[in-house]
Design an enzyme around this catalytic site. Structure first.
Site, PDB file in Angstrom:
ATOM      1  N   SER A   1       0.801  -1.225   0.000  1.00 40.52           N
ATOM      2  CA  SER A   1       0.000   0.000   0.000  1.00 40.52           C
ATOM      3  C   SER A   1       0.831   1.271   0.000  1.00 40.52           C
ATOM      4  O   SER A   1       0.272   2.363   0.083  1.00 40.52           O
ATOM      5  CB  SER A   1      -0.929  -0.004   1.208  1.00 40.52           C
ATOM      6  OG  SER A   1      -0.166  -0.148   2.368  1.00 40.52           O
TER       7      SER A   1
ATOM      8  N   THR B   1      -1.341   3.451   4.598  1.00 38.13           N
ATOM      9  CA  THR B   1      -0.545   4.632   4.285  1.00 38.13           C
ATOM     10  C   THR B   1       0.481   4.686   5.387  1.00 38.13           C
ATOM     11  O   THR B   1       0.187   4.276   6.502  1.00 38.13           O
ATOM     12  CB  THR B   1      -1.443   5.890   4.404  1.00 38.13           C
ATOM     13  OG1 THR B   1      -2.334   5.909   3.297  1.00 38.13           O
ATOM     14  CG2 THR B   1      -0.662   7.177   4.428  1.00 38.13           C
TER      15      THR B   1
ATOM     16  N   THR C   1       1.695   7.078   0.203  1.00 32.06           N
ATOM     17  CA  THR C   1       0.788   5.944  -0.021  1.00 32.06           C
ATOM     18  C   THR C   1       0.631   5.657  -1.502  1.00 32.06           C
ATOM     19  O   THR C   1       0.876   6.532  -2.346  1.00 32.06           O
ATOM     20  CB  THR C   1      -0.611   6.271   0.571  1.00 32.06           C
ATOM     21  OG1 THR C   1      -1.419   5.100   0.567  1.00 32.06           O
ATOM     22  CG2 THR C   1      -1.326   7.354  -0.222  1.00 32.06           C
TER      23      THR C   1
ATOM     24  N   ARG D   1      -7.665   8.899  -9.339  1.00 34.16           N
ATOM     25  CA  ARG D   1      -8.147   9.193  -7.976  1.00 34.16           C
ATOM     26  C   ARG D   1      -6.989   9.628  -7.074  1.00 34.16           C
ATOM     27  O   ARG D   1      -5.927   9.011  -7.057  1.00 34.16           O
ATOM     28  CB  ARG D   1      -8.814   7.940  -7.394  1.00 34.16           C
ATOM     29  CG  ARG D   1      -9.388   8.116  -5.981  1.00 34.16           C
ATOM     30  CD  ARG D   1      -8.441   7.639  -4.905  1.00 34.16           C
ATOM     31  NE  ARG D   1      -9.044   7.619  -3.583  1.00 34.16           N
ATOM     32  CZ  ARG D   1      -8.366   7.394  -2.455  1.00 34.16           C
ATOM     33  NH1 ARG D   1      -7.064   7.196  -2.491  1.00 34.16           N
ATOM     34  NH2 ARG D   1      -8.970   7.389  -1.290  1.00 34.16           N
TER      35      ARG D   1
ATOM     36  N   THR E   1      -4.742   8.083   8.299  1.00 35.44           N
ATOM     37  CA  THR E   1      -4.824   6.934   7.410  1.00 35.44           C
ATOM     38  C   THR E   1      -6.273   6.467   7.374  1.00 35.44           C
ATOM     39  O   THR E   1      -7.065   6.818   8.238  1.00 35.44           O
ATOM     40  CB  THR E   1      -3.858   5.815   7.856  1.00 35.44           C
ATOM     41  OG1 THR E   1      -3.889   4.765   6.882  1.00 35.44           O
ATOM     42  CG2 THR E   1      -4.218   5.254   9.211  1.00 35.44           C
ATOM     43  N   GLY E   2      -6.593   5.697   6.344  1.00 33.75           N
ATOM     44  CA  GLY E   2      -7.957   5.208   6.206  1.00 33.75           C
ATOM     45  C   GLY E   2      -8.643   5.844   5.013  1.00 33.75           C
ATOM     46  O   GLY E   2      -7.974   6.320   4.098  1.00 33.75           O
TER      47      GLY E   2
HETATM   48  N1  ASP Z   1      -5.735   7.431   3.127  1.00 32.98           N
HETATM   49  C1  ASP Z   1      -5.318   6.627   2.009  1.00 32.98           C
HETATM   50  C2  ASP Z   1      -6.107   7.017   0.789  1.00 32.98           C
HETATM   51  O1  ASP Z   1      -7.292   7.272   0.898  1.00 32.98           O
HETATM   52  C3  ASP Z   1      -5.417   5.176   2.233  1.00 32.98           C
HETATM   53  C4  ASP Z   1      -5.105   4.674   3.609  1.00 32.98           C
HETATM   54  O2  ASP Z   1      -4.490   5.323   4.412  1.00 32.98           O
HETATM   55  O3  ASP Z   1      -5.503   3.592   3.943  1.00 32.98           O
HETATM   56  O4  ASP Z   1      -5.559   7.012  -0.273  1.00 32.98           O
END
Ligand code: ASP
Length: 260
Positions: free
Chosen positions: A41, A143, A161, A171, A194-195
């Site tokens: 990731s 991330t 990320t 995107r 993150t997320g």
């Molecule tokens: N925040 C990141 C994104 O939306 C992904 C992640 O941190 O899991 O690209």
């Protein structure tokens, strides 16, 4: 952020313990994870978008409030270092896509194939069904975001990320956006996220965390309130959001919806 951050912390600590700059510490720390092909990731080995392209988002912010970012960048192993170059060597904050790649190549970064055999295999398997679920769950994202306070009392942060796996081509998530994936205010504190990037973007997540710390919340209280701001309007059982924060005195805190 996440368990793979432990080795990044160890790397960053080498800089901090030698009284180096927080900015150098966070860059060195996250570079380790960008170069790790087993992490699917971030950087090398990141899961591609639904058309098979590994596209990267990254940003940095330093103690002076300066910031740099790249988004939708392909073929470069260390997007965080390109983001730092944007900060230090251009009058801009964000470069994207082809322009970011052109800048990176001009700066001497090499073109690298970031799609590993494992990630290609995972993408090919995903294509069998091509189910497009732009939802961050436990399997399809991560991330590395890192914030640090150095011996001189200065804060900095970095965030990098490959974003949401099998995302739409083009995107961009929260991670390269100042105030969403990362924010640093040297008088108050620093935070990273993150997320599910879309939710973090719509709430200016890390800016909110830092502003809450300015109003007197502890890092953990501030992260919790930022998570709750997102969670109160959505069914959050199937997605993850996490914030982590550090204040000017060195207190650290974090809060997320699901463990991890
Ligand atoms: N925040 C990141 C994104 O939306 C992904 C992640 O941190 O899991 O690209």
């Amino acid at each position: 952020t996440w368990d793979f951050g432990m080795k990044a912390n160890a790397e960053a600590w080498k800089v901090l313990s030698a009284k180096g700059r927080a900015m150098d510490a966070v860059e060195q720390g996250v570079r380790l994870v960008e170069a790790d092909p087993t992490n699917q990731s971030v950087g090398l080995g990141g899961l591609p978008d639904r058309d098979g392209h590994v596209t990267l988002d990254a940003c940095v912010m330093d103690e002076t409030g300066n910031a740099g970012s790249v988004c939708f960048l392909e073929h470069i192993l260390h997007p965080v270092s390109v983001a730092r170059k944007v900060m230090e060597d251009t009058p801009h904050v964000i470069l994207s896509g082809q322009g970011a790649l052109q800048f990176a190549l001009e700066q001497g970064f090499e073109k690298t194939d970031l799609l590993t055999a494992e990630s290609r295999k995972a993408w090919e398997k995903w294509k069998e069904k091509s189910e497009y679920k732009p939802i961050i769950n436990i399997e399809n994202h991560d991330t590395i975001g890192m914030v640090a306070l150095d011996a001189h009392g200065n804060l900095s942060g970095a965030c990098t990320t490959s974003g949401l796996a099998y995302k739409m081509h083009g995107r961009v998530g929260d991670s390269p956006i100042i105030g969403a994936g990362l924010f640093v205010d040297n008088e108050v504190g620093a935070a990273t996220a993150t997320g599910m990037g879309e939710a973090v973007l719509k709430t200016c997540g890390t800016f909110l965390v830092v502003e809450l710390m300015r109003q007197g919340r502890s890092p953990e209280e501030a992260c919790r309130e930022a998570v709750m701001r997102i969670a109160k309007n959505q069914n959050y059982s199937d997605f993850q959001i996490g914030f982590l924060a550090l204040d000017k005195r060195g207190n650290a805190g974090a809060y997320c919806i699901h463990p991890g």
